[in-house]
Design a protein around this motif. Structure first.
Motif, PDB file in Angstrom:
ATOM      1  N   SER A  63       0.824  -1.204   0.000  1.00 45.88           N
ATOM      2  CA  SER A  63       0.000   0.000   0.000  1.00 45.88           C
ATOM      3  C   SER A  63       0.856   1.251   0.000  1.00 45.88           C
ATOM      4  O   SER A  63       0.545   2.236  -0.682  1.00 45.88           O
ATOM      5  N   ILE A  64       1.940   1.202   0.772  1.00 45.41           N
ATOM      6  CA  ILE A  64       2.807   2.388   0.796  1.00 45.41           C
ATOM      7  C   ILE A  64       3.432   2.605  -0.577  1.00 45.41           C
ATOM      8  O   ILE A  64       3.480   3.731  -1.085  1.00 45.41           O
ATOM      9  N   ALA A  65       3.852   1.508  -1.214  1.00 47.08           N
ATOM     10  CA  ALA A  65       4.412   1.632  -2.561  1.00 47.08           C
ATOM     11  C   ALA A  65       3.368   2.197  -3.516  1.00 47.08           C
ATOM     12  O   ALA A  65       3.685   3.006  -4.392  1.00 47.08           O
ATOM     13  N   ALA A  66       2.109   1.784  -3.314  1.00 42.78           N
ATOM     14  CA  ALA A  66       1.050   2.230  -4.219  1.00 42.78           C
ATOM     15  C   ALA A  66       0.822   3.731  -4.099  1.00 42.78           C
ATOM     16  O   ALA A  66       0.442   4.381  -5.052  1.00 42.78           O
ATOM     17  N   LEU A  67       1.055   4.273  -2.923  1.00 41.94           N
ATOM     18  CA  LEU A  67       0.772   5.692  -2.717  1.00 41.94           C
ATOM     19  C   LEU A  67       1.964   6.588  -3.036  1.00 41.94           C
ATOM     20  O   LEU A  67       1.824   7.810  -3.075  1.00 41.94           O
ATOM     21  N   ALA A  68       3.127   5.976  -3.294  1.00 47.95           N
ATOM     22  CA  ALA A  68       4.313   6.786  -3.574  1.00 47.95           C
ATOM     23  C   ALA A  68       4.108   7.732  -4.751  1.00 47.95           C
ATOM     24  O   ALA A  68       4.409   8.929  -4.640  1.00 47.95           O
ATOM     25  N   PRO A  69       3.575   7.241  -5.887  1.00 50.66           N
ATOM     26  CA  PRO A  69       3.417   8.183  -7.003  1.00 50.66           C
ATOM     27  C   PRO A  69       2.494   9.341  -6.667  1.00 50.66           C
ATOM     28  O   PRO A  69       2.696  10.457  -7.144  1.00 50.66           O
ATOM     29  N   LEU A  70       1.500   9.088  -5.821  1.00 52.17           N
ATOM     30  CA  LEU A  70       0.576  10.154  -5.448  1.00 52.17           C
ATOM     31  C   LEU A  70       1.323  11.309  -4.797  1.00 52.17           C
ATOM     32  O   LEU A  70       1.191  12.472  -5.173  1.00 52.17           O
ATOM     33  N   VAL A  71       2.156  10.934  -3.795  1.00 52.23           N
ATOM     34  CA  VAL A  71       2.903  11.956  -3.072  1.00 52.23           C
ATOM     35  C   VAL A  71       3.780  12.737  -4.042  1.00 52.23           C
ATOM     36  O   VAL A  71       3.826  13.969  -4.034  1.00 52.23           O
ATOM     37  N   LEU A  72       4.455  12.003  -4.937  1.00 54.28           N
ATOM     38  CA  LEU A  72       5.370  12.653  -5.869  1.00 54.28           C
ATOM     39  C   LEU A  72       4.631  13.581  -6.831  1.00 54.28           C
ATOM     40  O   LEU A  72       5.038  14.715  -7.057  1.00 54.28           O
ATOM     41  N   LEU A 132       1.779  20.854  -6.774  1.00 60.09           N
ATOM     42  CA  LEU A 132       1.696  21.923  -5.787  1.00 60.09           C
ATOM     43  C   LEU A 132       2.855  22.891  -5.949  1.00 60.09           C
ATOM     44  O   LEU A 132       2.668  24.108  -6.041  1.00 60.09           O
ATOM     45  N   VAL A 133       4.073  22.334  -6.010  1.00 59.24           N
ATOM     46  CA  VAL A 133       5.253  23.182  -6.079  1.00 59.24           C
ATOM     47  C   VAL A 133       5.205  24.060  -7.331  1.00 59.24           C
ATOM     48  O   VAL A 133       5.481  25.250  -7.299  1.00 59.24           O
ATOM     49  N   ASN A 134       4.802  23.459  -8.463  1.00 56.18           N
ATOM     50  CA  ASN A 134       4.820  24.198  -9.719  1.00 56.18           C
ATOM     51  C   ASN A 134       3.605  25.079  -9.915  1.00 56.18           C
ATOM     52  O   ASN A 134       3.654  26.035 -10.675  1.00 56.18           O
ATOM     53  N   GLY A 135       2.507  24.715  -9.260  1.00 59.19           N
ATOM     54  CA  GLY A 135       1.260  25.397  -9.579  1.00 59.19           C
ATOM     55  C   GLY A 135       0.844  26.475  -8.600  1.00 59.19           C
ATOM     56  O   GLY A 135       0.132  27.400  -8.973  1.00 59.19           O
ATOM     57  N   ILE A 136       1.318  26.379  -7.357  1.00 58.06           N
ATOM     58  CA  ILE A 136       0.716  27.223  -6.329  1.00 58.06           C
ATOM     59  C   ILE A 136       1.064  28.696  -6.506  1.00 58.06           C
ATOM     60  O   ILE A 136       0.293  29.571  -6.146  1.00 58.06           O
ATOM     61  N   GLY A 137       2.222  28.957  -7.138  1.00 54.52           N
ATOM     62  CA  GLY A 137       2.708  30.325  -7.254  1.00 54.52           C
ATOM     63  C   GLY A 137       1.728  31.263  -7.956  1.00 54.52           C
ATOM     64  O   GLY A 137       1.610  32.427  -7.605  1.00 54.52           O
ATOM     65  N   GLN A 138       1.037  30.752  -8.975  1.00 52.25           N
ATOM     66  CA  GLN A 138       0.176  31.611  -9.782  1.00 52.25           C
ATOM     67  C   GLN A 138      -1.269  31.582  -9.318  1.00 52.25           C
ATOM     68  O   GLN A 138      -2.120  32.220  -9.947  1.00 52.25           O
ATOM     69  N   THR A 141      -0.609  25.504 -12.881  1.00 50.79           N
ATOM     70  CA  THR A 141      -1.637  26.027 -11.978  1.00 50.79           C
ATOM     71  C   THR A 141      -3.012  25.497 -12.392  1.00 50.79           C
ATOM     72  O   THR A 141      -3.825  25.142 -11.536  1.00 50.79           O
ATOM     73  N   GLY A 142      -3.242  25.446 -13.703  1.00 48.17           N
ATOM     74  CA  GLY A 142      -4.501  24.882 -14.190  1.00 48.17           C
ATOM     75  C   GLY A 142      -4.666  23.438 -13.739  1.00 48.17           C
ATOM     76  O   GLY A 142      -5.750  23.017 -13.325  1.00 48.17           O
ATOM     77  N   ALA A 143      -3.576  22.671 -13.800  1.00 48.62           N
ATOM     78  CA  ALA A 143      -3.626  21.277 -13.357  1.00 48.62           C
ATOM     79  C   ALA A 143      -3.963  21.201 -11.869  1.00 48.62           C
ATOM     80  O   ALA A 143      -4.739  20.343 -11.434  1.00 48.62           O
ATOM     81  N   LEU A 144      -3.390  22.144 -11.114  1.00 47.63           N
ATOM     82  CA  LEU A 144      -3.681  22.172  -9.673  1.00 47.63           C
ATOM     83  C   LEU A 144      -5.165  22.465  -9.444  1.00 47.63           C
ATOM     84  O   LEU A 144      -5.832  21.798  -8.636  1.00 47.63           O
ATOM     85  N   VAL A 145      -5.694  23.444 -10.180  1.00 47.11           N
ATOM     86  CA  VAL A 145      -7.116  23.790 -10.043  1.00 47.11           C
ATOM     87  C   VAL A 145      -7.983  22.584 -10.400  1.00 47.11           C
ATOM     88  O   VAL A 145      -8.935  22.246  -9.696  1.00 47.11           O
ATOM     89  N   LEU A 146      -7.617  21.917 -11.501  1.00 46.48           N
ATOM     90  CA  LEU A 146      -8.379  20.745 -11.938  1.00 46.48           C
ATOM     91  C   LEU A 146      -8.380  19.664 -10.862  1.00 46.48           C
ATOM     92  O   LEU A 146      -9.413  19.065 -10.546  1.00 46.48           O
ATOM     93  N   LEU A 147      -7.202  19.448 -10.287  1.00 50.48           N
ATOM     94  CA  LEU A 147      -7.082  18.421  -9.258  1.00 50.48           C
ATOM     95  C   LEU A 147      -7.942  18.760  -8.044  1.00 50.48           C
ATOM     96  O   LEU A 147      -8.675  17.920  -7.525  1.00 50.48           O
ATOM     97  N   VAL A 148      -7.845  20.026  -7.622  1.00 46.97           N
ATOM     98  CA  VAL A 148      -8.634  20.457  -6.461  1.00 46.97           C
ATOM     99  C   VAL A 148     -10.125  20.325  -6.758  1.00 46.97           C
ATOM    100  O   VAL A 148     -10.906  19.868  -5.925  1.00 46.97           O
ATOM    101  N   LEU A 149     -10.485  20.701  -7.981  1.00 43.75           N
ATOM    102  CA  LEU A 149     -11.889  20.634  -8.395  1.00 43.75           C
ATOM    103  C   LEU A 149     -12.412  19.202  -8.311  1.00 43.75           C
ATOM    104  O   LEU A 149     -13.442  18.930  -7.690  1.00 43.75           O
TER     105      LEU A 149
END
Lengths: 316, 281, 370
Positions: free
Chosen positions: B9-18, B24-30, B240-248
């Protein structure tokens, strides 16, 4: 047990008489739409299918300006990447499902479920961008040089980065939440009486899962896995970005290769010649047929296993 | 074995965290209020956002859900009936086949089905394309969930004189609700992020429009066009658009889950496990 | 009484809705005085090439602020643009690759090609520590992409770069995997300089690349080249310039090594247009589906091409044709330096004037119709 129809037939209301026809009509919508789609594909693909079907299925040269359309590499690449991804993702997805449905402490279950659903919510194109900028450099610099030291031809280089391996890893990550989500709900839906019976007979928690829950859930789990396979076969954008898009069957996991969906994604928007369009629709038709074939085989395998499993077992 | 399951399960969630971390890092600024409320600006013009794309995507998903989910649930109910039928066997298999079609093929089909006859691109066409993706996922998952509802419950309800509709709607589906919801959410998450089927149907629109008969903006289309562009400012907006989409998508998912969860809990509290003996809520 | 109230309410809500629609399109930005065309807003749609998409987005945005004409352009690919024009689902198309004679015949409607801006393909590479930009000739580039020249220290490359220390490393070729006008321009160039390429892979939006790996889109190619030392790939010049990628200086017909800068790219177009004008006499319609790769002229960068808008006046009717012609006049002659600030190479002004004049004559739309 008979079906619910046999219960109290005299009391059916007018609306009830429409229950089965309406649900049947809903169900019939699926074969109907798919038939229309198949007709549309076949009609569009006919110029190529009628004259070059053999070349399409066995040829490995895809040369648009010369009008040569061999789809063997993309067919092979599709099957290899999807099946490898399924092999990789299924155990992990089942782990997550078992953990979040059975084993984990209550406080962990909810967040775990949420995280898995979040994983499912990541759009394909984002997986692709992440694949290009994070996964590929990591594979090329760190993983592949190490793998190439191993004996055998499975991990022969050169280490480009875009490869069957990269596509498999990314696909596995993408179908994992699909399988996990459905499996978890299937496990949760197994009647509690079954578990209690197992526990009452002195089974440990894991034995209860193995012997009472999983067998009852098997058809549902299979459904989840098939949904995952379906998604893997048809996944387009992310795979296109990391598989290398090379018209050749891979001889090693590190080789770039191609899939049918990626070929369609790459060439459809720009295709303008009639033959080229027909060839692409022919590939789509092959993909449709292949998905059908994979489904038939999988169902047949499961039916065999089920027959085997329905022998008097430990809890029968 | 339990240890293995934890490790898996931990291995399965690794890509999520990454991946989420990277977005977040790339999108939050804008991410500003103006980004969420403005239509896109062309390159070289400051500002601009994804406001019309968010609205367009919501509309497209709403059309897809309205068309695809009821039919999908109906089909699932039919498939789950214990009486074996040839239609059910064929439909079951074809639903799996349909869910494996690449989305671009679905888009082309929807183009043929809606855009060519009407002569122009529209939100309807995009919604139909997405509904075709939703349909098989919902149908198959509903089937799997309904199948696991103990037959005793169904029979008890019918024996008590419930009509088949009410049995299906208020007893069977309610019991299967959390699972069906998961399926709808998975389908929704998938179509909310689809780009390829919208290219030739919903088409996109740089201006504000909520007319379903006209081309409409969609967040994934915008992300796609921005990600391919040569300009840093647009590519930053793609993240940032990807971040919005994900949050949505996550937001919709969370809300739906919360609603169904609280309902299911209420139901569980009122109803004994074997079946219900009185008017449902 | 009740009825009056009801009618009033309906009218009011109609007005409110209309206002909503109107208020929405301005999206908060102050709309400058907008001359209204016949009192109504005009909505047009167009689709096609990805290469000019950012420029078109900017043009249409500016134009929508100056007039009441809103043009929705989406980049669905050149082939997609051609197909939509033929299927009459859009008002105009856009393409980086001119339609073939065969396609024009089967379109069943007259389609005009109007050049809007000049594109070019740059070669980018990953060789750390070079003192000068790399120089290559067309024949050598073709042989690299054919897999005949495989090492950076090959004598033929060294002969063109005698002052550079080239590594004894493999050349890792990166090409576009997706169908692309960029690939068309590049393979068109290779076919025109290398007989082996012309009889081998040939020209096309997708060709059978003998060597290398495929990246998706410009950013896919750029990503691969940036990550692999020893890589060589080709991409749109706007992309290369905006991302400050190193570019190869390519030897042109006159034997000079030319970098893909705006003046040098425009020179290629000017040279070809001049030679066409010298041939075409007054009344005849010069076909503007011109290839400008390997163009004559001492300053010409050799891997350049027009990108076109596709207009089918008979399919869209008089009113829309007038709108689009008026837009093209504005875009080609009156839009200022929008194109160059975005890194695009505008048509030389005299060529643009000739193209607009010809378009107005062919479509029979007088210049004052706006």
């Amino acid at each position: 047990m008979r079906g619910p129809d046999s219960v109290a037939p005299g009391r059916r209301s007018l609306g009830d008489r429409f229950y089965r026809p309406v649900t049947a009509a809903c169900a019939a919508a699926i074969p109907l739409v798919l038939t229309m789609l198949a007709v549309y594909l076949l009609h569009g693909a006919w110029p190529v299918l009628s004259t070059h079907a053999g070349q399409l299925l066995t040829g490995s040269v895809w040369d648009v300006p010369r009008g040569q359309f061999g789809a063997l590499p993309v067919i092979g690449g599709t099957l290899l990447s999807s099946l490898l991804a399924l092999v990789l993702a299924t155990p992990l997805a089942l782990s997550v499902a078992i953990l979040s449905a059975e084993l984990a402490p209550r406080a962990v279950r909810e967040p775990l479920t949420f995280l898995v659903n979040l994983l499912a919510a990541i759009p394909s194109v984002v997986y692709g961008l992440w694949g290009i900028y994070v996964l590929l450099p990591f594979l090329r610099r760190t993983v592949m040089p190490g793998l190439m030291l191993l004996p055998g031809s499975l991990f022969r280089g050169p280490a480009y980065g875009p490869s069957l391996l990269a596509a498999t890893l990314l696909l596995a990550a993408m179908i994992l939440p699909f399988i996990a989500g459905v499996s978890r709900d299937v496990l949760l839906a197994v009647p509690r009486a079954q578990r209690e019976a197992a526990l009452a007979l002195g089974a440990t928690r894991w034995e209860m899962i193995r012997d009472a829950v999983l067998p009852a859930a098997r058809p549902g789990l299979f459904g989840g896995i098939m949904l995952g396979l379906g998604r893997a076969l048809g996944e387009t954008m992310a795979v296109t970005m990391v598989i290398g898009n090379r018209h050749a069957l891979p001889s090693s996991l590190l080789d770039p290769t191609y899939t049918m969906a990626s070929l369609l994604a790459n060439e459809f928007a720009e295709a303008s010649s009639a033959t080229h369009l027909a060839a692409l629709l022919a590939v789509a038709t092959v993909l449709l047929a292949l998905t059908l074939l994979v489904n038939v085989i999988a169902r047949w395998l499961v039916a065999r296993v089920e027959r085997g499993a329905s022998m008097p077992g430990r809890w029968a | 074995m339990t240890g293995l399951i934890w490790a898996g399960s931990i291995a399965a969630l690794a890509p999520l965290v990454l991946i989420v971390g990277y977005i977040l890092v790339n999108g939050i600024g804008q991410l500003t209020p103006s980004f969420l409320t403005h239509p896109p600006a062309p390159p070289g013009v400051r500002g601009g956002g994804v406001g019309n794309g968010v609205v367009g995507s919501l509309l497209l998903v709403a059309i897809a859900v309205t068309l695809g989910v009821p039919i999908g649930i109906g089909a699932g109910l039919y498939l789950a009936e214990r009486r074996p039928s040839r239609l059910a066997a064929i439909t079951r298999m074809l639903a799996d086949v349909m869910s494996g079609l690449p989305s671009i093929v679905i888009g082309l089909f929807a183009w043929e089905l809606v855009v060519r006859p009407t002569g122009h691109f529209s939100a309807w066409a995009g919604g139909v394309a997405l509904a075709l993706i939703v349909l098989p996922i919902v149908a198959r998952a509903t089937e799997e969930m309904v199948r696991l509802v103990p037959e005793t419950i169904t029979e008890a309800a019918l024996a008590l004189g419930f009509s088949r509709w009410r049995t299906a709607w208020q007893v069977v589906l309610r019991t299967a609700l959390p699972g069906v919801t998961t399926a709808v959410l998975l389908a929704l998450a998938r179509v909310a992020g689809e780009t390829a089927p919208l290219l030739f149907t919903a088409f996109g629109n740089p201006f504000w429009s909520v007319d379903p008969a006209r081309p409409i903006a969609a967040l994934p289309l915008q992300i796609y066009a921005y990600a391919l562009s040569p300009y840093d400012e647009w590519r930053a907006q793609a993240w940032t658009g990807a971040l919005v989409l994900l949050v949505l998508v996550a937001g919709i998912g969370f809300a739906t889950r919360w609603v169904t969860r609280s309902r299911a809990r209420l139901l569980a509290a009122v109803t004994p496990r074997v079946g219900r003996h009185e008017e449902p809520l | 009484m009740r009825r009056t109230v009801l009618v009033g309410a309906v009218l009011l809500s109609g007005v409110l809705l209309a206002n909503c629609n109107r208020g929405g399109d301005g999206s908060g930005e102050a709309r400058t005085s907008a001359p209204v065309v016949n009192g109504v807003r005009v909505d047009l749609t167009g689709a096609g090439a990805t290469f000019p998409y950012p420029l078109y987005a900017r043009w249409f945005n500016e134009y929508a602020q100056q007039t009441n004409v809103r043009i929705n352009y989406q980049s669905i690919g050149s082939g997609g643009g051609i197909r939509q024009v033929v299927a009459r689902t859009v008002d105009f198309g856009a393409t980086d690759v001119p339609m073939s004679d065969e396609e024009l015949v089967s379109a069943n409607v007259k389609v005009l090609h109007i050049p809007t801006v000049i594109g070019a393909v740059a070669l980018t590479y990953n060789l750390p520590g070079l003192k000068h930009p790399l120089r290559l000739s067309g024949e050598v580039i073709a042989d690299i992409f054919l897999g005949r020249v495989t090492r950076w220290n090959d004598p033929r490359i060294a002969a063109l770069n005698d002052d550079l220390a080239l590594p004894a490393a493999d050349i890792l070729v990166v090409h576009r995997a997706d169908g692309s006008g960029t690939s068309y321009i590049f393979s068109d160039y290779l076919a025109s300089v290398s007989p082996a390429w012309a009889s081998g892979p040939g020209r096309g939006k997708e060709v059978r690349w003998p060597v290398g790996i495929g990246g998706k889109g410009n950013e896919g190619v750029a990503g691969q080249v940036k990550q692999m030392i020893g890589a060589l790939g080709y991409l749109e010049v706007v992309y290369a310039r905006q991302n400050r990628l190193p570019v190869v200086h390519v030897r042109n017909r006159e034997g000079r090594f030319i970098s893909p800068m705006p003046f040098e790219i425009a020179s290629a177009a000017t040279a070809v247009l001049d030679s066409v004008n010298a041939r075409a006499t007054g009344g005849t319609d010069a076909d503007l589906r011109l290839s400008i790769v390997n163009a004559p002229g001492a300053q010409s960068y050799p891997i350049a091409s027009f990108t076109w808008m596709l207009l089918a006046p008979d399919a869209i009717g008089r009113a829309k044709t007038e709108q689009l012609v008026a837009f093209l006049r504005w875009a080609l002659l009156e839009s200022g330096d929008i194109a160059s600030t975005l890194g695009y190479v505008p048509l030389p002004s005299d060529a643009a004037a000739r193209i607009v004049e010809r378009l107005e004559r062919v479509t029979n739309v007088p210049a004052s119709s706006r």
